[in-house]
Design a protein around this motif. Structure first.
Motif: not given
Length: 240
Positions: A147-160, A198-211
């Motif tokens: 759940d965590r990997r799915f939500a975080t990876a796909l949220r990063l993809a949308q952010g890109q 979902t409540g499973d997005v790791d926003f710290d990971a998203v911010a870091r990997d967006m950069a």
């Protein structure tokens, strides 16, 4: 003998001549504005970049082309991730987010392929290496870790892709791309909301990997994030 004065009204600088010149200039401007983009000559050095393609719907800039490719590539891997979430997701919210990806890209992929055909633009037919890596990372995960990997990876993809969509919508001169950007804005934003719900997005990971542009690392958190109710089902915009 005194010289004869000039005859009034003769010459290009006369009142009649100026009127004729203004009418001619106006007519030329109107004709040029109606001239299709694919037949216009270059009006000034650098007015259009070397990567710009001329089409009957307006110039297709390098950014427009990048946008078309990104939307197409998203449709080549996100539905697969969404279908996987439907079976591996442990909560209704994760499974609902998966359905949002499948339904949204079914609509959006049809739109981008139709636009590309009208623009005579070739789209890719496979996901890129990063997207394949994301799928591989999801394949090996199970349970709440999935759940965590799915939500975080796909949220990063949308952010890109979302900033590209916004920039294209603000700047494109191509009418087909403009309409597609409207649909992409609605679809991508819907995906972002569904994934965050979902409540499973790791926003710290998203911010870091967006950069850095990297693949998100998703170590297990020390506490389980709060879950929320699943979002409403995605509804594609009405057809024009």
């Amino acid at each position: 003998m005194r010289p004869r004065p000039p005859v009034k009204g003769r010459g290009i600088v006369s009142g009649t001549g100026l009127i004729v010149m203004c009418l001619a200039a106006t007519l030329a401007a109107l004709v040029f504005s109606l001239w299709p983009y694919d037949g216009r000559p270059e009006t000034a050095p650098g007015a259009l970049s070397a990567q710009t393609l001329r089409t009957s719907y307006g110039p297709l800039s390098a950014l427009d082309q990048e946008f078309l490719v990104k939307i197409r590539r998203a449709g080549l891997w996100e539905p697969a991730a969404g279908r996987q979430a439907g079976t591996k997701g442990t909560t209704p919210a994760v499974r609902a987010a998966g359905r949002s990806l499948v339904e949204g890209h079914r609509f959006l992929d049809e739109r981008v392929r139709g636009a590309a055909a009208q623009l005579s633009f070739t789209l890719p037919d496979a996901a890129d290496d990063q997207q394949k890596q994301w799928l591989a990372t999801l394949d090996e995960a199970r349970g709440e870790e999935y759940d965590r990997r799915f939500a975080t990876a796909l949220r990063l993809a949308q952010g890109q892709v979302f900033p590209v969509v916004a920039q294209v919508r603000a700047s494109t001169r191509n009418s087909l791309v403009r309409d597609l950007a409207d649909d992409a804005t609605t679809t991508v934003l819907g995906h972002i909301k569904a994934l965050e719900a979902t409540g499973d997005v790791d926003f710290d990971a998203v911010a870091r990997d967006m950069a850095t542009g990297g693949t998100p690392s998703t170590p297990a958190p020390t506490s389980v994030p709060s879950r929320t109710l699943p979002p409403p089902a995605f509804r594609p915009p009405p057809e024009r």
